[in-house]
Design an enzyme around this catalytic site. Structure first.
Site, PDB file in Angstrom:
ATOM      1  N   HIS A 135       0.848  -1.167  -0.004  1.00  0.00           N
ATOM      2  CA  HIS A 135       0.116  -0.201  -0.051  1.00  0.00           C
ATOM      3  C   HIS A 135       0.872   1.263  -0.107  1.00  0.00           C
ATOM      4  CE1 HIS A 135      -2.780   2.676   1.963  1.00  0.00           C
ATOM      5  NE2 HIS A 135      -3.831   1.953   1.685  1.00  0.00           N
ATOM      6  N   ASP A 212       3.044  -4.501   8.167  1.00  0.00           N
ATOM      7  CA  ASP A 212       1.682  -3.808   8.050  1.00  0.00           C
ATOM      8  C   ASP A 212       0.508  -4.603   8.191  1.00  0.00           C
ATOM      9  OD1 ASP A 212      -0.492  -2.576   6.975  1.00  0.00           O
ATOM     10  OD2 ASP A 212       0.412  -1.893   5.284  1.00  0.00           O
ATOM     11  N   GLN A 215      -4.496  -5.453   7.113  1.00  0.00           N
ATOM     12  CA  GLN A 215      -5.583  -5.907   6.533  1.00  0.00           C
ATOM     13  C   GLN A 215      -5.621  -7.569   7.101  1.00  0.00           C
ATOM     14  OE1 GLN A 215      -7.886  -5.324   4.432  1.00  0.00           O
ATOM     15  NE2 GLN A 215      -7.060  -3.488   3.937  1.00  0.00           N
ATOM     16  N   LYS A 238     -10.267  -1.119  10.940  1.00  0.00           N
ATOM     17  CA  LYS A 238     -10.358  -2.183   9.809  1.00  0.00           C
ATOM     18  C   LYS A 238     -10.688  -3.493  10.654  1.00  0.00           C
ATOM     19  CE  LYS A 238      -7.384  -0.342   6.403  1.00  0.00           C
ATOM     20  NZ  LYS A 238      -8.307   0.160   5.270  1.00  0.00           N
ATOM     21  N   CYS A 378      -4.711   2.311  -3.628  1.00  0.00           N
ATOM     22  CA  CYS A 378      -3.484   2.839  -3.101  1.00  0.00           C
ATOM     23  C   CYS A 378      -2.056   1.971  -3.170  1.00  0.00           C
ATOM     24  CB  CYS A 378      -3.519   3.320  -1.592  1.00  0.00           C
ATOM     25  SG  CYS A 378      -4.755   4.282  -1.308  1.00  0.00           S
TER      26      CYS A 378
HETATM   27  N1  PLP Z   1      -1.934  -0.737   4.734  1.00  0.00           N
HETATM   28  C1  PLP Z   1      -2.870  -1.539   4.101  1.00  0.00           C
HETATM   29  C2  PLP Z   1      -2.437  -2.825   3.635  1.00  0.00           C
HETATM   30  C3  PLP Z   1      -4.036  -0.978   3.855  1.00  0.00           C
HETATM   31  O1  PLP Z   1      -5.016  -1.753   3.453  1.00  0.00           O
HETATM   32  C4  PLP Z   1      -4.442   0.123   4.575  1.00  0.00           C
HETATM   33  C5  PLP Z   1      -5.644   0.874   4.255  1.00  0.00           C
HETATM   34  O2  PLP Z   1      -6.448   0.558   3.258  1.00  0.00           O
HETATM   35  C6  PLP Z   1      -3.326   0.800   5.037  1.00  0.00           C
HETATM   36  C7  PLP Z   1      -1.991   0.469   5.154  1.00  0.00           C
HETATM   37  C8  PLP Z   1      -3.644   2.470   5.710  1.00  0.00           C
HETATM   38  O3  PLP Z   1      -4.537   2.536   6.753  1.00  0.00           O
HETATM   39  P1  PLP Z   1      -5.036   3.514   7.409  1.00  0.00           P
HETATM   40  O4  PLP Z   1      -5.628   4.473   6.323  1.00  0.00           O
HETATM   41  O5  PLP Z   1      -6.059   2.988   8.310  1.00  0.00           O
HETATM   42  O6  PLP Z   1      -3.905   4.201   7.996  1.00  0.00           O
END
Ligand code: PLP
Length: 601
Positions: A135, A212, A215, A238, A378
């Site tokens: 992401h 990270d 998900q 999430k 993203c």
């Molecule tokens: N990393 C992953 C794999 C994501 O799917 C997301 C959000 O969709 C993020 C990071 C960023 O999360 P946040 O917008 O809650 O900071």
């Protein structure tokens, strides 16, 4: 379309979905007159009543600022906040609560590590390993720190089904590798990465690992000690919790050695104008008043998820994933992107035949009450690797059921059927047939060359054109009808000559591919005319509206027209996503730029 039998295992779903759904008021609502089907949990999960109640109860009975108040209310708020930290620590199996820092979410957690650990530990020659699946929030912070320190970014490639290529990973690892930052699960493809193995390999060359977990955490148990993770990031929204709250787990040894992220109240021990000493963990990383109610809501969400059981949740979602994969794959012309052997409940796809742009899939499904996500998710580098600019993505949560998948598939099947029946460029996408690039070219008799046919003015001024459009929109009673009208306009828009689809004519800021070619009409002073095109039919419809407003109008009239107010008047601001509005704004910006250059011509 025949309905495939649901896999046998699903007959004994581990989760009582009806009772789960009853706890989500939003799932009882409708969208465009149809019962809501929510298939966008990878973007954000909905909240059960217990989470909303916990937040409300906190605000009604316990709110005060934390840590410093001497009165009982403040002490209760402090206790609730610190209990939340302890709850998160148990959830992740962290060695101690102080290793869990509250942040605004995954993005801030990663930025925290990049800014503090990264800037104080990286130097030229060092390498940070990311993967193609990341992401943007696990790419851009590392690019910033690489620029600041001279470290290099290396990327672990993926295979064609969307799995990390572990051989290449091992080859990329070296004593220069200081940190490996990868997601536990890919948000765009659902790939579950072999993180235990990734961590062990990284540690063998002395590198740290940041996972990270955005998900993952809502879909299976997490044990940072068993994983041997150095850093682990996730977001509350999430995992059925509130937005604006997230967590960074870090080993105490690492966090202790890192400088603070932000300065302010609550993170200090002693401040003088000469120097400041910092509070111990976790306060060192929590400057200012935190999101106290968010932490309370997150506790409720974690407790709720655990009361159902993450193993049971995983069984339910895996059954549904299998069913959804089967049903989507049965739609001719639909190609699923991402077929990793280990996947979470994410289905990404593109419609190839008939070609339907992801944006059009998303906006049309919305009219069926079905919420999915479209775009690059993203993950632009991943999209590039897949050879697409966007996908349509349905993502599953604990509350989804077979019926939701059926509604999605039935709506898609109708959409495909409708597109097949359309003559010419499939109601959905401008795919010029061979030679179609000449459709909008006319002969210029004097010079003997072909030139594109630019649309003349639709009315005597943009205001007059706007009044015509507004009259028509007022006549169309609701958004589904207006949406259909825009789609119809998109279908009728002549394709832009391919020769004009140059890099210079591409409009950035749009999630679909958009080109615009604007010019002064030869011999007509400051009269501006333009052609534009997109792969998404909805955008083509918006282009048609823009042409009706502006093409063939004087630069000064274009500049004087309040486009935003007009789009608000006809309801576009309410129904178009922000990225779409940005795309529209980018096109208008192009026209205004040209108009400014020539307003006094
Ligand atoms: N990393 C992953 C794999 C994501 O799917 C997301 C959000 O969709 C993020 C990071 C960023 O999360 P946040 O917008 O809650 O900071």
């Amino acid at each position: 379309m025949t309905t495939l039998p649901f896999p046998a295992a699903a007959d004994q779903l581990a989760v009582d979905v009806s009772s789960v759904r009853n706890q989500f008021p939003i799932l009882q609502t409708e969208a465009h007159g149809r019962p809501l089907v929510y298939l966008d949990s990878a973007a954000s999960t909905q909240q059960p009543e217990v989470v909303m109640d916990a937040v409300r109860d906190y605000h009604r009975h316990h709110h005060a600022n934390i840590h410093r108040g001497v009165y009982q209310l403040s002490q209760t708020a402090t206790r609730l906040y610190e209990e939340a930290r302890a709850r998160v620590a148990r959830f992740l199996n962290a060695a101690e609560p102080a290793e869990c820092i509250f942040t605004r979410g995954t993005t801030e957690s990663i930025n925290l590590v990049a800014s503090t650990w990264g800037r104080s530990n990286l130097q030229p020659g060092d390498e940070i390993l990311l993967s193609t699946l990341e992401h943007h929030s696990n790419i851009v912070p590392w690019q910033l720190v690489a620029q600041a320190t001279g470290a290099q970014i290396r990327v672990i490639p993926i295979n064609d089904v969307g799995e990390l290529r572990l051989d290449d990973y091992r080859r990329l690892l070296s004593p220069r590798t200081r940190l490996v930052a990868v997601n536990h699960v890919s948000n765009a493809l659902g790939t579950i990465n072999p993180v235990r193995e990734i961590i062990a390999e990284a540690h063998s060359v002395g590198a740290l690992v940041l996972l990270d977990g955005a998900q993952w955490v809502a879909h299976g148990p997490t044990d940072v000690q068993a994983l041997d993770a150095d850093f682990y990031a996730f977001s509350g929204h999430k995992i059925y919790g509130p937005t604006g709250i997230g967590v960074l787990y870090g080993r105490r040894r690492l966090l202790d050695a890192m400088p603070p992220y932000q300065g302010g109240g609550d993170m200090i021990e002693q401040v003088t104008f000469a120097e400041t000493s910092y509070a111990p963990l976790p306060n060192k990383f929590e400057a200012g008043t935190p999101h106290i109610s968010g932490a309370v809501g997150l506790t409720a969400a974690i407790e709720w998820v655990e009361s159902i059981g993450l193993e049971r949740i995983a069984v339910h979602e895996q059954s549904l994933l299998r069913y959804a994969t089967q049903r989507l794959s049965a739609i001719p012309g639909l190609e699923i992107k991402g077929n990793a052997r280990r996947k979470s409940g994410v289905l990404s796809w593109v419609m190839l035949d008939p070609a339907i742009a992801s944006l059009d899939i998303g906006t049309q499904l919305d009219l069926y009450g079905v919420c999915i996500r479209t775009g690059h998710h993203c993950c632009q580098p991943l999209m590039e690797r897949l050879g697409v600019t966007s996908t349509a993505r349905a993502s599953l949560g604990l509350y989804n059921r077979v019926d939701d998948v059926d509604r999605l598939v039935e709506a898609l099947a109708e959409m495909v059927e409708h597109a097949r029946q359309k003559p010419g460029p499939v109601g959905t996408r401008a795919v010029p047939a061979a030679g179609a690039e000449h459709l909008s070219l006319v002969s210029n008799a004097t010079e003997g060359v072909t030139v594109p046919r630019y649309p003349a003015a639709a009315a005597e001024s943009p205001e007059a054109a706007a009044a015509d459009i507004a009259d028509l929109f007022a006549f169309l009673p609701d958004w589904p009808m207006r949406h259909q009208h825009i789609m119809d306009l998109g279908e009728k828009l002549p394709p832009m000559p391919e020769v004009l689809k140059t890099a210079a004519n591409q409009v950035h800021g749009c999630q679909s591919i958009v080109h615009i070619a604007a010019r002064l009409r030869p011999g007509a002073g400051d009269v501006i005319e333009f052609l534009a095109d997109s792969d998404a039919n909805l955008v083509r419809g918006l282009i048609a509206l823009l042409q009706q407003l502006f093409s063939g109008q004087r630069a000064s009239s274009i500049l004087a027209f309040d486009t935003e107010a007009f789009f608000a008047q006809i309801g576009l601001d309410q129904h178009l996503s922000m990225s779409r509005r940005n795309g529209l704004a980018a096109m208008v910006q192009r026209l205004r730029q040209l108009a400014r250059q020539h307003a006094n011509a």
